[in-house]
Design a protein around this motif. Structure first.
Motif, short mmCIF file in Angstrom:
data_model
loop_
_atom_site.label_atom_id
_atom_site.label_comp_id
_atom_site.label_asym_id
_atom_site.label_seq_id
_atom_site.Cartn_x
_atom_site.Cartn_y
_atom_site.Cartn_z
N PHE A 93 -2.58 6.84 8.01
CA PHE A 93 -2.16 6.32 9.31
C PHE A 93 -1.11 5.22 9.13
O PHE A 93 -0.07 5.24 9.79
CB PHE A 93 -3.38 5.77 10.07
N ASN A 94 -1.38 4.27 8.23
CA ASN A 94 -0.44 3.16 8.01
C ASN A 94 0.91 3.66 7.50
O ASN A 94 1.96 3.14 7.89
CB ASN A 94 -1.04 2.14 7.05
N MET A 95 0.90 4.68 6.64
CA MET A 95 2.17 5.23 6.15
C MET A 95 2.95 5.87 7.29
O MET A 95 4.17 5.71 7.37
CB MET A 95 1.90 6.26 5.04
N LEU A 96 2.24 6.57 8.17
CA LEU A 96 2.92 7.25 9.28
C LEU A 96 3.41 6.27 10.35
O LEU A 96 4.30 6.61 11.13
CB LEU A 96 2.00 8.30 9.91
N MET A 97 2.88 5.07 10.36
CA MET A 97 3.33 4.05 11.32
C MET A 97 4.48 3.22 10.77
O MET A 97 5.08 2.43 11.49
CB MET A 97 2.17 3.10 11.69
N ASP A 98 4.83 3.42 9.49
CA ASP A 98 5.92 2.68 8.86
C ASP A 98 7.22 3.47 9.01
O ASP A 98 7.35 4.58 8.48
CB ASP A 98 5.59 2.45 7.38
N THR A 151 9.00 4.67 5.73
CA THR A 151 8.29 5.78 5.10
C THR A 151 8.48 7.06 5.91
O THR A 151 8.77 8.12 5.35
CB THR A 151 6.78 5.47 4.97
N LEU A 152 8.35 6.96 7.21
CA LEU A 152 8.50 8.13 8.08
C LEU A 152 9.89 8.74 7.95
O LEU A 152 10.04 9.96 7.86
CB LEU A 152 8.21 7.73 9.53
N ALA A 153 10.91 7.90 7.90
CA ALA A 153 12.28 8.40 7.74
C ALA A 153 12.45 9.10 6.40
O ALA A 153 13.12 10.14 6.31
CB ALA A 153 13.28 7.25 7.87
N LYS A 154 11.82 8.56 5.37
CA LYS A 154 11.94 9.11 4.03
C LYS A 154 11.26 10.48 3.90
O LYS A 154 11.75 11.35 3.20
CB LYS A 154 11.31 8.13 3.02
N ILE A 155 10.13 10.67 4.58
CA ILE A 155 9.36 11.90 4.38
C ILE A 155 9.62 12.99 5.41
O ILE A 155 9.18 14.12 5.24
CB ILE A 155 7.84 11.61 4.33
N THR A 156 10.36 12.67 6.49
CA THR A 156 10.62 13.67 7.53
C THR A 156 11.87 14.45 7.18
O THR A 156 12.96 13.88 7.07
CB THR A 156 10.77 12.98 8.91
N PRO A 157 11.75 15.79 7.01
CA PRO A 157 12.90 16.61 6.64
C PRO A 157 14.06 16.47 7.62
O PRO A 157 13.87 16.52 8.83
CB PRO A 157 12.35 18.04 6.68
N GLY A 158 15.26 16.25 7.05
CA GLY A 158 16.46 16.20 7.88
C GLY A 158 16.79 14.86 8.49
O GLY A 158 17.91 14.63 8.92
N VAL A 159 15.83 13.94 8.55
CA VAL A 159 16.08 12.65 9.21
C VAL A 159 16.96 11.78 8.32
O VAL A 159 16.64 11.52 7.17
CB VAL A 159 14.76 11.93 9.56
N LEU A 202 9.66 23.34 7.55
CA LEU A 202 9.80 21.89 7.74
C LEU A 202 8.45 21.19 7.62
O LEU A 202 8.35 20.09 7.06
CB LEU A 202 10.45 21.58 9.09
N THR A 203 7.40 21.82 8.14
CA THR A 203 6.05 21.25 8.05
C THR A 203 5.62 21.13 6.60
O THR A 203 5.11 20.09 6.17
CB THR A 203 5.04 22.10 8.85
N LYS A 204 5.84 22.18 5.82
CA LYS A 204 5.47 22.16 4.39
C LYS A 204 6.26 21.07 3.66
O LYS A 204 5.71 20.37 2.81
CB LYS A 204 5.73 23.52 3.75
N GLN A 205 7.55 20.95 3.98
CA GLN A 205 8.37 19.91 3.35
C GLN A 205 7.84 18.52 3.69
O GLN A 205 7.79 17.63 2.84
CB GLN A 205 9.83 20.04 3.78
N PHE A 206 7.45 18.32 4.95
CA PHE A 206 6.92 17.03 5.39
C PHE A 206 5.63 16.70 4.64
O PHE A 206 5.47 15.61 4.10
CB PHE A 206 6.66 17.06 6.90
N PHE A 207 4.70 17.66 4.58
CA PHE A 207 3.43 17.43 3.89
C PHE A 207 3.65 17.15 2.40
O PHE A 207 3.01 16.27 1.83
CB PHE A 207 2.48 18.62 4.07
N GLN A 208 4.57 17.90 1.77
CA GLN A 208 4.84 17.67 0.35
C GLN A 208 5.45 16.29 0.14
O GLN A 208 5.09 15.57 -0.80
CB GLN A 208 5.78 18.75 -0.20
N ALA A 209 6.37 15.90 1.01
CA ALA A 209 7.00 14.57 0.89
C ALA A 209 5.97 13.46 1.09
O ALA A 209 6.01 12.44 0.40
CB ALA A 209 8.14 14.44 1.91
#
Length: 152
Positions: free
Chosen positions: A17-22, A25-33, A132-139
């Protein structure tokens, strides 16, 4: 287009949860962002470059985190615009601890597409969404591993 799935991570719900609120971190792990810039509390300006089958484009718009219940759930509200069409989505994210240091992240939502995107075809878009979902989860898994190797 329906968006639904889940993935298990080797971490507590609090950690995920804390990682997803940062925002960083969110920019780094979201494909294409390429950019995720805070515009207020839990609101962001997002720029993404995404290839959707035979169509690619640069999207710009807003992302909002709403209805937060830490560390169990939140709602992602996304509005993105581009020359190839627009995307509007609401996705409910849930975090359920399934064991010590193991959490299942589930998501369920709907994306509304317009323009060329909407005409691209459901099958192509579903395949792209799955990729994109698989890439997000892997990241996110990679980020978790790095966090464990190099605690702040």
């Amino acid at each position: 287009m329906q968006l639904k799935g889940s993935h298990r991570f080797p971490a507590s719900a609090h950690t995920i949860f804390n990682m997803l609120m940062d925002a960083d971190t969110l920019a780094k792990i979201t494909p294409g962002v390429s950019t995720l810039e805070a515009t207020g509390e839990d609101t962001y300006k997002a720029i993404a470059n995404v290839k959707l089958g035979p169509v690619s484009g640069s999207f710009s718009g807003d992302l909002e985190v709403a209805d937060k219940v830490a560390p169990q759930s939140f709602l992602l509200k996304i509005k993105q615009n581009s020359k190839i069409g627009n995307v509007s989505a609401n996705v409910q994210i849930g975090l359920q601890e399934v064991g010590p240091e193991e959490t299942e992240l589930s998501f369920d939502g709907k994306a509304n597409l317009s323009g060329l995107l909407a005409r691209t075809g459901q099958r192509v878009l579903s395949g792209v969404a799955n990729t994109l979902t698989k890439q997000f989860f892997q990241a996110l898994e990679d980020e978790l591993s790095q966090t464990r190797q190099h605690p702040a």
